[in-house]
Write a protein that holds these residues in place. Structure first.
Motif, short mmCIF file in Angstrom:
data_model
loop_
_atom_site.label_atom_id
_atom_site.label_comp_id
_atom_site.label_asym_id
_atom_site.label_seq_id
_atom_site.Cartn_x
_atom_site.Cartn_y
_atom_site.Cartn_z
N ASN A 1 0.80 -1.23 0.00
CA ASN A 1 0.00 0.00 0.00
C ASN A 1 0.84 1.28 0.00
O ASN A 1 0.58 2.20 -0.77
CB ASN A 1 -0.97 0.03 1.19
CG ASN A 1 -2.21 -0.82 0.92
OD1 ASN A 1 -2.30 -1.50 -0.11
ND2 ASN A 1 -3.16 -0.80 1.83
N GLU A 2 1.83 1.32 0.87
CA GLU A 2 2.63 2.55 0.98
C GLU A 2 3.46 2.79 -0.27
O GLU A 2 3.51 3.91 -0.79
CB GLU A 2 3.55 2.48 2.22
CG GLU A 2 4.08 3.84 2.59
CD GLU A 2 4.63 3.90 4.02
OE1 GLU A 2 5.41 4.81 4.29
OE2 GLU A 2 4.27 3.04 4.85
N ALA A 3 4.11 1.74 -0.76
CA ALA A 3 4.93 1.87 -1.97
C ALA A 3 4.06 2.22 -3.18
O ALA A 3 4.44 3.05 -4.02
CB ALA A 3 5.68 0.56 -2.23
N GLN A 4 2.87 1.61 -3.25
CA GLN A 4 1.96 1.89 -4.37
C GLN A 4 1.48 3.35 -4.33
O GLN A 4 1.43 4.02 -5.36
CB GLN A 4 0.76 0.95 -4.33
CG GLN A 4 -0.15 1.11 -5.55
CD GLN A 4 -1.43 0.30 -5.44
OE1 GLN A 4 -1.82 -0.13 -4.35
NE2 GLN A 4 -2.10 0.09 -6.57
N ALA A 5 1.17 3.82 -3.11
CA ALA A 5 0.70 5.21 -2.95
C ALA A 5 1.79 6.21 -3.36
O ALA A 5 1.50 7.22 -4.03
CB ALA A 5 0.28 5.45 -1.51
N LYS A 6 3.04 5.91 -2.99
CA LYS A 6 4.15 6.82 -3.35
C LYS A 6 4.33 6.86 -4.87
O LYS A 6 4.57 7.93 -5.45
CB LYS A 6 5.45 6.33 -2.68
CG LYS A 6 5.48 6.51 -1.17
CD LYS A 6 5.89 7.93 -0.77
CE LYS A 6 5.82 8.15 0.74
NZ LYS A 6 6.92 7.52 1.47
N THR A 7 4.23 5.70 -5.49
CA THR A 7 4.41 5.62 -6.94
C THR A 7 3.26 6.34 -7.66
O THR A 7 3.47 7.04 -8.65
CB THR A 7 4.46 4.14 -7.40
OG1 THR A 7 5.46 3.46 -6.65
CG2 THR A 7 4.78 4.01 -8.87
N ARG A 8 2.06 6.17 -7.13
CA ARG A 8 0.89 6.83 -7.72
C ARG A 8 1.05 8.35 -7.65
O ARG A 8 0.78 9.06 -8.62
CB ARG A 8 -0.37 6.39 -6.99
CG ARG A 8 -1.66 6.91 -7.62
CD ARG A 8 -2.84 6.73 -6.68
NE ARG A 8 -4.07 7.18 -7.30
CZ ARG A 8 -4.41 8.44 -7.50
NH1 ARG A 8 -3.58 9.41 -7.12
NH2 ARG A 8 -5.56 8.77 -8.07
N THR A 9 1.46 8.85 -6.49
CA THR A 9 1.65 10.30 -6.30
C THR A 9 2.70 10.84 -7.27
O THR A 9 2.52 11.92 -7.86
CB THR A 9 2.08 10.60 -4.84
OG1 THR A 9 1.07 10.11 -3.96
CG2 THR A 9 2.27 12.09 -4.61
N LEU A 10 3.76 10.07 -7.44
CA LEU A 10 4.83 10.46 -8.37
C LEU A 10 4.29 10.59 -9.79
O LEU A 10 4.56 11.58 -10.48
CB LEU A 10 5.96 9.43 -8.32
CG LEU A 10 7.15 9.68 -9.26
CD1 LEU A 10 7.96 10.89 -8.80
CD2 LEU A 10 8.05 8.45 -9.31
N MET A 11 3.49 9.58 -10.22
CA MET A 11 2.92 9.63 -11.57
C MET A 11 1.94 10.79 -11.72
O MET A 11 1.94 11.49 -12.73
CB MET A 11 2.19 8.31 -11.88
CG MET A 11 3.09 7.11 -12.09
SD MET A 11 2.21 5.67 -12.77
CE MET A 11 1.18 5.18 -11.38
N GLU A 12 1.11 11.00 -10.68
CA GLU A 12 0.09 12.06 -10.75
C GLU A 12 0.71 13.45 -10.83
O GLU A 12 0.24 14.30 -11.58
CB GLU A 12 -0.82 11.96 -9.52
CG GLU A 12 -1.99 12.94 -9.56
CD GLU A 12 -2.95 12.74 -8.41
OE1 GLU A 12 -4.06 13.28 -8.48
OE2 GLU A 12 -2.59 12.04 -7.43
N LYS A 13 1.78 13.66 -10.07
CA LYS A 13 2.38 15.00 -10.02
C LYS A 13 3.42 15.24 -11.11
O LYS A 13 3.69 16.39 -11.47
CB LYS A 13 3.02 15.22 -8.64
CG LYS A 13 1.98 15.33 -7.54
CD LYS A 13 2.62 15.69 -6.22
CE LYS A 13 1.55 15.94 -5.16
NZ LYS A 13 2.13 16.24 -3.84
N ASP A 14 3.98 14.15 -11.62
CA ASP A 14 5.09 14.30 -12.56
C ASP A 14 4.69 13.90 -14.00
O ASP A 14 4.69 14.72 -14.90
CB ASP A 14 6.26 13.45 -12.07
CG ASP A 14 7.53 13.69 -12.86
OD1 ASP A 14 7.79 14.86 -13.20
OD2 ASP A 14 8.24 12.72 -13.13
N SER A 15 4.35 12.62 -14.18
CA SER A 15 4.10 12.11 -15.53
C SER A 15 2.74 12.52 -16.10
O SER A 15 2.62 12.81 -17.29
CB SER A 15 4.20 10.58 -15.54
OG SER A 15 5.40 10.15 -14.98
#
Length: 203
Positions: free
Chosen positions: A161-175
């Motif tokens: 959950n935590e790793a997935q949330a961090k990756t999701r935030t990265l994609m949402e704000k960056d990619s």
């Protein structure tokens, strides 16, 4: 055919038919029936074609609306199968598709019910995406990586959950913002908008 009238022009034909074996007459009737069915088939085909065109038009309208909804939020994009595919294609151009692949793997992982499969899947996902120098390592901080490693000892559906949330935030704000500005999405949204405009002009 009735030939009771004297001098009927079809009299000779009637006599000829009467002389034919019953099997021949039955076969003639069968051929007539088949011919009737064949003559009606183009009509049926036309109706089916019209129906399929309507369905295709409806699908196009739905997909046009969907494409325009992708820019409303990252959630809207992730809810759409075609949106995920388009975003994945874009991420490939940036060599960062592993972030989305990891997110999708986590979503699939959460649906696993068997505890045995849960443990083996968790290890496979960790080795492919999370551990340091993994073949498709995602961009997460050291602390999150260690928390995820500890979670594997008693793997549950929430261990990523935590790793997935961090990756999701990265994609949402960056990619995601770059995807919306990309030529490929701009082209798709222009086409979708023009289809929507032409639909309104016909109503």
């Amino acid at each position: 055919m009735s030939c009771w009238m004297p001098g009927c022009s079809a009299l000779s034909m009637c006599r000829g038919l009467a002389a034919l074996p019953v099997a021949c007459l039955e076969r003639a009737k069968d051929l007539k029936t088949r011919l009737g069915i064949l003559l009606h088939k183009p009509e049926l085909g036309h109706k089916t074609g019209s129906s399929s065109k309507l369905q295709l038009g409806s699908r196009r309208r739905d997909s046009s609306r969907e494409v325009l909804e992708w820019r409303e939020s990252f959630d809207q994009l992730l809810k759409s199968k075609s949106g995920v595919n388009a975003f994945h294609t874009f991420l490939k151009t940036e060599f960062s598709e592993e972030n989305l692949d990891f997110w999708l793997a986590c979503e699939d992982f959460k649906k696993t019910r068997s505890k045995t499969k849960l443990a083996s899947k968790a290890n496979r996902i960790f080795e492919e995406f999370v551990q340091s120098e993994a073949p498709r390592e995602v961009n997460i901080d050291h602390e999150t990586r260690e928390i995820t490693r500890k979670n594997l000892s008693g793997a549950t559906s929430a261990c990523f959950n935590e790793a997935q949330a961090k990756t999701r935030t990265l994609m949402e704000k960056d990619s995601y913002p770059r995807f919306l500005k990309s030529a490929s999405y701009q082209d798709m949204s222009r086409q979708a908008a023009s289809r929507g405009t032409s639909k309104r002009s016909h109503t």
